[in-house]
Design a protein around this motif. Sequence first.
Motif, PDB file in Angstrom:
ATOM      1  N   ASP A 123       0.838   4.203  -2.663  1.00  0.00           N
ATOM      2  CA  ASP A 123       0.651   5.614  -2.279  1.00  0.00           C
ATOM      3  C   ASP A 123       1.776   6.486  -2.803  1.00  0.00           C
ATOM      4  N   SER A 149      -4.687   9.073  -8.978  1.00  0.00           N
ATOM      5  CA  SER A 149      -4.908   7.670  -8.610  1.00  0.00           C
ATOM      6  C   SER A 149      -4.412   6.755  -9.710  1.00  0.00           C
ATOM      7  N   LYS A 175       1.471   9.480  -5.369  1.00  0.00           N
ATOM      8  CA  LYS A 175       1.933  10.837  -5.043  1.00  0.00           C
ATOM      9  C   LYS A 175       2.849  11.371  -6.128  1.00  0.00           C
ATOM     10  N   LYS A 190       0.828  -1.198   0.000  1.00  0.00           N
ATOM     11  CA  LYS A 190       0.000   0.000   0.000  1.00  0.00           C
ATOM     12  C   LYS A 190       0.860   1.246   0.000  1.00  0.00           C
ATOM     13  N   GLN A 191       1.951   1.181   0.798  1.00  0.00           N
ATOM     14  CA  GLN A 191       2.854   2.335   0.820  1.00  0.00           C
ATOM     15  C   GLN A 191       3.444   2.594  -0.550  1.00  0.00           C
TER      16      GLN A 191
END
Lengths: 404, 682
Positions: B112, B121, B116, B108-109
């Motif tokens: 993300d 998305s 970013k 998930k990191q």
Amino acid sequence: MFSTGTTPRESFDRLQIAALVGLMFIGTAFVFSATMVNDFAAALPWYDQTWVRQIVWYALGFGVAAAMCVLDYHTLARWSFVAYWLMIICLVAVLIPHIGSMRFGARRWIDLGFFQFQPSEFAKLAFILAGANFLSRPPDELKQPVIFWKGIGLMLLPFGLILKEPDLGSALVLLPTGLVMMLVAGTPRRYLLKLIGIVGLLAALFVVDLKFLPARWQVPMQDYQRNRLLIYFGRDYTDFAPPHATPAELQRMKQRQADDGYNIRQALISVGSGGLLGKGWRQGTQNALGYLPRAVAHNDFIFSVIAEEEGFVGGVIVLALYAVVLFTGLRIAGQARDRLGKLVAVGVVTLIFSHVFINIGMNIRIMPVTGVPLPLLSYGGSSVLCSLFAVGLLQNIHIHRRGY
Amino acid sequence: MLVFDELKKNEPHLRLVAVGLVAGLCILLAGLWWVQVVSSREYQEHLTTQAYRTIRLPAVRGKILDREGRVLAENQPRYNLSLYLDDLHQPFDAAYGEFLKSARSAQKQNIDRAEKKLDRSLTKAERKRFAFTPEQLQALREAARVRVADAVVAQVSQKIGQPLTLDPVAFNRHYAARLALPFPVLKNLDAAQIARFEENFSGTLGADLELQSVRSYPLGDTAAHLLGYLQRHDDSQEGEDAVFNYRIPDFSGAVGVECGFDDQLRGRAGAESLLVNSQGYRQSETVESQPEPGQNVVLTIDLDLQRAAEESIASHHVPGALAADARAAVVVMDVHNGDVLAMASSPTINPLFFNGGLPPDEMQREAARRADVKLRPEINRATQENYAPGSIFKVVVGLAALEAGLNPEKFYTVQADPTRPGKGCVYIGRRKIDDTAPPGEYNFKRAVERSSNSYFIQIGSDAGADRIVALAEKFHLGENFDLPTRQETSGNMPSEDRIREGWSAGDTANLCIGQGEVSVTPLQMAVVYSAIANGGTVFWPRLVSRIEPQDPMSHDVATNLPSALVCDHIGVSGRSLRILHNAMLAETEDVEGTGKAAVVPGLRICGKTGTAQVEDEHNRVVDHTTWFASFAPYENPKYAVVVMVESGISGGDSCAPIAHDIYETILEKEKSGAGKILAAAY
């Protein structure tokens, strides 16, 4: 004749009730056997255990169906179209991402916390009522092509929505139900034959395409659906590999084929190793050792559990009980006092039969794997409630069969 | 059918529906019949194949005992510390769950971070790139299992005080292939470790002790050649199932008694079946058949004589240039029935070398010895090597001559050897054969005493090679005894055909002095001397006396192997034998006798020394094989002792002292045990 509009009531069809109770008893016993296989399950508090929940659904469904029998089915039929459109709305709602919950790659349920509401089950009943209502107009009207196509449309709308979930099995059972209702209503033969002819041709082309033709000519469909049909027709996944697949990818496809075919292989081993008399209640090794996957053993593949533990004899008993329910249903249809009653009865009978045929057929590999529950024996609130409501409708028609 | 009657009347459509229902139900019924009744066996087999595993359980091996029941080979329990993986599968799943959770949060990191960077998305296709592949999940599972197993091993190692490591590769391989079997972590725990383990860990945790049975030879390398050694051999024997999923290590004898009587020693393997669940973990086990323990083999060997022989060989060995260890053999035989009371061969290899039971430096040393061409420690020199008999063959020549009418009192003159002062010689044609005895007058007795080549060549040539060969055939020289130990050569004896053609006087001369085409094994000479001692009966040598069940309480009966099996009679007159006995007595008791060193006070020994020449391809003498063959007591012979030493000085110097030690031991045993060694006194 009487002002209240109620009609005198006859008694219940006892034979059918007896068969129903038999099925419910078997359902409880084998859901117990299928789920109480390890310490974890036994350690749950009694109100969380699966078989207890099944009993709760039985009681609830039986109670509501009995209550419904107080009302004449004509009263219910008056609300049929309301119910129908309500179900269509629910079917549309279930497809919307945040309302319908996704499980195993399909959006079929609306999560109401204590109850997983599956609209497709109730839609089938609503369709039968609405369809019977629609078809119970004078037979001459049915000869008009417009009416015929309207009827088809009535069937295809829920069919398409359920197919989109995707839930091929539930969608499929609508078709024979609708067609048989139309036949019994008196739709001219030639319409039906033409329809069946066209559909049959399409199906045959589809099967030929799937079974024999190379990948480029295949009808586009969802991956997992194609995989199920491939397993059923015994074709290798690797025939459909992209042209420049590496050996590692091919190996993975073979592995996935083995995994996908796993359920049906284990189901066959369960059924086959039961033999004539089975291994005894709760002595089935396939289930206890986890070969028959726990996720499906108590619903879609409950018949495998029964077949392994009670053998051929057990299977025959189950079929016999269903046969009693179906044939008493037909008798009710024959004795119904009007076309509406007859059509509803025939629709319910065909619906139940389709479920039984597809589910048991899936367990013994004469039908491809589709997620169709076995009425009253599979675990599942929606399925149990709808099955009991359906038989309740039959009883309703039976009770109110005399109009005088 | 009620329904059909009602429908027939006025509802054609419903009738059609009814027919459809019946057809559908019949199809289902037929399908069920096909799967559950017709194909049931096939599916039951699939069930068994996927859910059952069979394990072969080897039986406890029988012991090997000496004639008085003392243990020569037995089994020791060995305790291994193993992980029982079926107890650990919940911790495995839990660890996998944790690993997966942390991997997911890492994933998930990553997502993300990527979002970013792109400031939007990710699309579905882009997300798929971060998805876990099956290989990654598999690696996570393996890592989780190794973590759990490592933790268990660390705990155990701390408590028993021994550093232990888990080999992840071996562990994963075991998990993939043999999940239902325990995974050994530490082999061969000693008593202290076992005690510490039992104190701290009994019944918990998935680690437990596993018992194995390991062959041990408590007397070291005593009788090593005769006993033999074991090799790993897991195959099914006759009468067992051929197919097992797993086989617990089993062994079979490679040579020696371990091999010859392997069927009896090995017993019969048992079978166990495991029920495994869909992930391969063991659920339950049933022993289908118990293994039947092997039977004990009782040898004819007497341990005291055997040890005396071996120690004597070692103590009399003078380390020479040729090899560090003595190369010798001793056979002690009961003359009345052919029982082998001792069979020693030097050098030996420690039997534990063959199943890895030695520490590494000893293993290396034994391996170097084994490879030594001169030493050849694996050969059983008593039965497996051909040696020129030399002078000990003269007894056969002598008997043949006596039977042919030789007058033992007739004197022959032995001429002096011009090149070697003080020694005699004899000429065959132009060839000179040296004699170790001095020139002079020799009758039979003196010729035996001094071992005169000339005398025997003379009498042998007179009697004729055919007579000698015929008598040798009666002694069954040049033939196999079909020993069960598979360590045998037959020696060599010229046949009657061989003598008829291309046979010269020189060959006869060689024959008379036990050189040339004659070669024997020490066991054969023991049989010969036993026959001479007992009056002319050639017995089959016997190594095993009986086979008995391991458990004294068992209902099985011991099997006695037949003893005193007569092979032949040499058909020599009692007079000839007596003459020979007297001559042989003189060899040890007379001043001139070559076998003086063997004498034991209180025992009258008849003996014959021998020194055979070993020649290379160019007929140059490179070595000597020395012998001392004997029997005792003279009055009533019971024991035959044959000693052979390679590269010795002479029979009298190298071999007779060893025989002396053996006879001493015999005398002690007879005095103390009142004839305990042998039953036969006739």
